[in-house]
Design an enzyme around this catalytic site. Structure first.
Site, PDB file in Angstrom:
ATOM      1  N   CYS A   1     -14.755  -6.508  31.783  1.00  0.00           N
ATOM      2  CA  CYS A   1     -14.136  -5.932  32.971  1.00  0.00           C
ATOM      3  C   CYS A   1     -12.618  -5.808  32.755  1.00  0.00           C
ATOM      4  O   CYS A   1     -12.012  -4.783  33.108  1.00  0.00           O
ATOM      5  CB  CYS A   1     -14.456  -6.823  34.162  1.00  0.00           C
ATOM      6  SG  CYS A   1     -14.035  -6.078  35.705  1.00  0.00           S
TER       7      CYS A   1
ATOM      8  N   PHE B   1     -24.838 -17.044  13.194  1.00  0.00           N
ATOM      9  CA  PHE B   1     -25.994 -16.613  12.408  1.00  0.00           C
ATOM     10  C   PHE B   1     -25.795 -16.969  10.932  1.00  0.00           C
ATOM     11  O   PHE B   1     -26.671 -17.551  10.286  1.00  0.00           O
ATOM     12  CB  PHE B   1     -26.172 -15.105  12.598  1.00  0.00           C
ATOM     13  CG  PHE B   1     -27.358 -14.533  11.903  1.00  0.00           C
ATOM     14  CD1 PHE B   1     -28.644 -14.941  12.221  1.00  0.00           C
ATOM     15  CD2 PHE B   1     -27.202 -13.563  10.919  1.00  0.00           C
ATOM     16  CE1 PHE B   1     -29.748 -14.409  11.570  1.00  0.00           C
ATOM     17  CE2 PHE B   1     -28.291 -13.026  10.257  1.00  0.00           C
ATOM     18  CZ  PHE B   1     -29.567 -13.456  10.584  1.00  0.00           C
TER      19      PHE B   1
ATOM     20  N   ARG C   1     -19.126 -14.143  32.339  1.00  0.00           N
ATOM     21  CA  ARG C   1     -18.795 -13.707  30.973  1.00  0.00           C
ATOM     22  C   ARG C   1     -18.379 -12.228  30.977  1.00  0.00           C
ATOM     23  O   ARG C   1     -17.693 -11.752  30.078  1.00  0.00           O
ATOM     24  CB  ARG C   1     -19.926 -13.943  29.986  1.00  0.00           C
ATOM     25  CG  ARG C   1     -21.212 -13.264  30.275  1.00  0.00           C
ATOM     26  CD  ARG C   1     -21.551 -12.084  29.361  1.00  0.00           C
ATOM     27  NE  ARG C   1     -21.487 -12.345  27.941  1.00  0.00           N
ATOM     28  CZ  ARG C   1     -20.806 -11.599  27.091  1.00  0.00           C
ATOM     29  NH1 ARG C   1     -20.142 -10.550  27.509  1.00  0.00           N
ATOM     30  NH2 ARG C   1     -20.809 -11.864  25.798  1.00  0.00           N
TER      31      ARG C   1
ATOM     32  N   VAL D   1     -21.235 -14.540  17.550  1.00  0.00           N
ATOM     33  CA  VAL D   1     -22.661 -14.564  17.224  1.00  0.00           C
ATOM     34  C   VAL D   1     -22.928 -14.445  15.727  1.00  0.00           C
ATOM     35  O   VAL D   1     -23.712 -15.196  15.161  1.00  0.00           O
ATOM     36  CB  VAL D   1     -23.392 -13.428  17.975  1.00  0.00           C
ATOM     37  CG1 VAL D   1     -24.816 -13.273  17.467  1.00  0.00           C
ATOM     38  CG2 VAL D   1     -23.414 -13.742  19.458  1.00  0.00           C
TER      39      VAL D   1
ATOM     40  N   TYR E   1     -14.519 -10.498  30.530  1.00  0.00           N
ATOM     41  CA  TYR E   1     -13.911  -9.923  29.306  1.00  0.00           C
ATOM     42  C   TYR E   1     -14.050  -8.408  29.324  1.00  0.00           C
ATOM     43  O   TYR E   1     -13.075  -7.679  29.203  1.00  0.00           O
ATOM     44  CB  TYR E   1     -14.614 -10.540  28.088  1.00  0.00           C
ATOM     45  CG  TYR E   1     -14.313  -9.883  26.757  1.00  0.00           C
ATOM     46  CD1 TYR E   1     -13.111 -10.101  26.099  1.00  0.00           C
ATOM     47  CD2 TYR E   1     -15.265  -9.065  26.131  1.00  0.00           C
ATOM     48  CE1 TYR E   1     -12.848  -9.516  24.862  1.00  0.00           C
ATOM     49  CE2 TYR E   1     -15.012  -8.485  24.898  1.00  0.00           C
ATOM     50  CZ  TYR E   1     -13.807  -8.706  24.266  1.00  0.00           C
ATOM     51  OH  TYR E   1     -13.555  -8.125  23.041  1.00  0.00           O
TER      52      TYR E   1
ATOM     53  N   ASN F   1     -18.957  -5.020  17.138  1.00  0.00           N
ATOM     54  CA  ASN F   1     -19.212  -6.154  16.254  1.00  0.00           C
ATOM     55  C   ASN F   1     -18.908  -5.894  14.788  1.00  0.00           C
ATOM     56  O   ASN F   1     -19.802  -5.776  13.957  1.00  0.00           O
ATOM     57  CB  ASN F   1     -20.650  -6.645  16.412  1.00  0.00           C
ATOM     58  CG  ASN F   1     -20.838  -7.278  17.779  1.00  0.00           C
ATOM     59  OD1 ASN F   1     -19.887  -7.792  18.360  1.00  0.00           O
ATOM     60  ND2 ASN F   1     -22.042  -7.226  18.307  1.00  0.00           N
TER      61      ASN F   1
HETATM   62  N1  LIG Z   1     -14.373  -8.297  15.888  1.00  0.00           N
HETATM   63  C1  LIG Z   1     -15.097  -7.444  16.597  1.00  0.00           C
HETATM   64  O1  LIG Z   1     -16.182  -7.020  16.216  1.00  0.00           O
HETATM   65  C2  LIG Z   1     -14.597  -6.942  17.915  1.00  0.00           C
HETATM   66  C3  LIG Z   1     -15.517  -6.413  18.823  1.00  0.00           C
HETATM   67  C4  LIG Z   1     -15.040  -5.913  20.030  1.00  0.00           C
HETATM   68  C5  LIG Z   1     -13.699  -5.922  20.311  1.00  0.00           C
HETATM   69  N2  LIG Z   1     -12.818  -6.439  19.424  1.00  0.00           N
HETATM   70  C6  LIG Z   1     -11.392  -6.422  19.787  1.00  0.00           C
HETATM   71  O2  LIG Z   1     -10.588  -6.177  18.653  1.00  0.00           O
HETATM   72  C7  LIG Z   1      -9.387  -6.969  18.716  1.00  0.00           C
HETATM   73  C8  LIG Z   1      -9.251  -7.841  17.471  1.00  0.00           C
HETATM   74  O3  LIG Z   1     -10.427  -8.633  17.353  1.00  0.00           O
HETATM   75  P1  LIG Z   1     -10.621  -9.729  16.197  1.00  0.00           P
HETATM   76  O4  LIG Z   1     -12.066  -9.807  15.943  1.00  0.00           O
HETATM   77  O5  LIG Z   1      -9.688  -9.452  15.073  1.00  0.00           O
HETATM   78  O6  LIG Z   1     -10.194 -11.045  17.010  1.00  0.00           O
HETATM   79  P2  LIG Z   1      -9.292 -12.267  16.523  1.00  0.00           P
HETATM   80  O7  LIG Z   1      -9.462 -13.337  17.548  1.00  0.00           O
HETATM   81  O8  LIG Z   1      -9.585 -12.599  15.114  1.00  0.00           O
HETATM   82  O9  LIG Z   1      -7.816 -11.648  16.620  1.00  0.00           O
HETATM   83  C9  LIG Z   1      -7.014 -11.712  17.772  1.00  0.00           C
HETATM   84  C10 LIG Z   1      -5.677 -12.286  17.346  1.00  0.00           C
HETATM   85  O10 LIG Z   1      -4.810 -12.333  18.501  1.00  0.00           O
HETATM   86  C11 LIG Z   1      -4.016 -13.486  18.365  1.00  0.00           C
HETATM   87  N3  LIG Z   1      -3.500 -13.904  19.661  1.00  0.00           N
HETATM   88  C12 LIG Z   1      -4.227 -14.336  20.726  1.00  0.00           C
HETATM   89  N4  LIG Z   1      -3.395 -14.677  21.721  1.00  0.00           N
HETATM   90  C13 LIG Z   1      -2.153 -14.435  21.287  1.00  0.00           C
HETATM   91  C14 LIG Z   1      -0.864 -14.593  21.869  1.00  0.00           C
HETATM   92  N5  LIG Z   1      -0.732 -15.075  23.112  1.00  0.00           N
HETATM   93  N6  LIG Z   1       0.234 -14.255  21.156  1.00  0.00           N
HETATM   94  C15 LIG Z   1       0.100 -13.785  19.881  1.00  0.00           C
HETATM   95  N7  LIG Z   1      -1.089 -13.619  19.271  1.00  0.00           N
HETATM   96  C16 LIG Z   1      -2.195 -13.950  19.966  1.00  0.00           C
HETATM   97  C17 LIG Z   1      -4.975 -14.548  17.823  1.00  0.00           C
HETATM   98  O11 LIG Z   1      -4.276 -15.645  17.233  1.00  0.00           O
HETATM   99  C18 LIG Z   1      -5.796 -13.738  16.840  1.00  0.00           C
HETATM  100  O12 LIG Z   1      -5.279 -13.857  15.530  1.00  0.00           O
HETATM  101  C19 LIG Z   1      -9.481  -7.775  20.020  1.00  0.00           C
HETATM  102  O13 LIG Z   1      -8.783  -7.076  21.018  1.00  0.00           O
HETATM  103  C20 LIG Z   1     -10.953  -7.782  20.341  1.00  0.00           C
HETATM  104  O14 LIG Z   1     -11.210  -7.905  21.728  1.00  0.00           O
HETATM  105  C21 LIG Z   1     -13.240  -6.975  18.247  1.00  0.00           C
END
Ligand SMILES: NC(=O)c1ccc[n+]([C@@H]2O[C@H](COP(=O)([O-])OP(=O)(O)OC[C@H]3O[C@@H](n4cnc5c(N)ncnc54)[C@H](O)[C@@H]3O)[C@@H](O)[C@H]2O)c1
Length: 225
Positions: free
Chosen positions: A165, A215, A160, A211, A163, A192
């Site tokens: 990394c 919840f 896991r 998560v 991600y 989060n």
């Molecule tokens: N939500 C959080 O608390 C949180 C925490 C840590 C990191 N992040 C980072 O923030 C960013 C946004 O997170 P989020 O919570 O909005 O996630 P999310 O999954 O809701 O948004 C990611 C979006 O990317 C789109 N996507 C994925 N693959 C694609 C592709 N090949 N082509 C076009 N679009 C594509 C998905 O359809 C999705 O709508 C991410 O990089 C995530 O790793 C979010």
């Protein structure tokens, strides 16, 4: 400002895109999905929404990067269930595809805002079994510092971590481009985020909640955690 927002149909991306439009910016939004999350602003005159897979090599990403002032990259598999189930795809999307976006920005001299993750911090020193700490209660062993934390990830067999990394490696490459080529970027490490339109309870695409959604589902519907 003209902005290319990649992953704009997601949880954070949809809120951010609305805010950018509200503030008078012009947005080219790209996502695999244009669903309920973008409903409220889908017809905005300053919005061009492209339903597009950025992995498609026929999609001329460079042409879009060239025409904007700023690129925001939110694209990722951001769901722990997927890190366990499809670790290779997680690596490919979250490192290789995100790197393509960054390198296009480097080539065309565009600023990038890259969404990374708090998971790059990895484990605190205090969480490591058997470690001999001078003062285990000292907050410095249990808290993270943006530029000083050691960023300790877990064993390879606990896949896991792929991600964190992949995201950490991307951060390091952006930093290197900054050093060697003067690349202008900002890295965001969300801890989060929660709020309206977070996944699962309404999400028809993935069906694997994060998560907080688990919840809330347990609280609202009495499902098992
Ligand atoms: N939500 C959080 O608390 C949180 C925490 C840590 C990191 N992040 C980072 O923030 C960013 C946004 O997170 P989020 O919570 O909005 O996630 P999310 O999954 O809701 O948004 C990611 C979006 O990317 C789109 N996507 C994925 N693959 C694609 C592709 N090949 N082509 C076009 N679009 C594509 C998905 O359809 C999705 O709508 C991410 O990089 C995530 O790793 C979010």
């Amino acid at each position: 400002m003209k902005v290319l927002a990649l992953g704009a149909g997601g949880f954070i991306g949809s809120h951010l895109t609305k805010r950018l439009l509200d503030e008078g910016h012009e947005v080219i939004a790209v996502d695999l999905y244009k669903d309920y999350k973008v409903k409220k602003f889908a017809d905005h005159p300053n919005l061009t929404f492209l339903v597009q897979d950025i992995r498609d090599r026929n999609w001329p990403m460079d042409d879009y990067v060239k025409q904007v002032d700023l690129v925001i990259d939110l694209i990722a598999y951001a769901n722990p269930g997927l890190y366990i189930k499809i670790p290779l795809e997680v690596f490919h999307l979250n490192f290789i595809e995100n790197l393509r976006i960054a390198e296009s920005c480097v080539e065309h001299g565009k600023r990038l805002i890259q969404y990374s993750t708090c998971e790059v911090y990895g484990r605190t020193a205090a969480s490591i079994d058997g470690i001999d700490l001078a003062d285990p209660a000292d907050p410095k062993y249990a808290t993270f510092s943006e530029d000083k934390s050691e960023l300790i990830l877990g064993p390879v067999a606990k896949h896991r971590w792929i991600y964190a990394c992949a995201k950490q490696l991307l951060e390091r490459v952006l930093h290197a481009y900054g050093l060697e080529k003067g690349f202008s970027y900002t890295i965001i490490r969300p801890f989060n985020f929660i709020g309206p339109n977070i996944d699962f309870l309404l999400d028809e695409h993935e069906g694997i909640p994060r998560v907080f959604s688990f919840f809330m589902d347990a609280l609202m519907n009495g499902t098992k955690m």
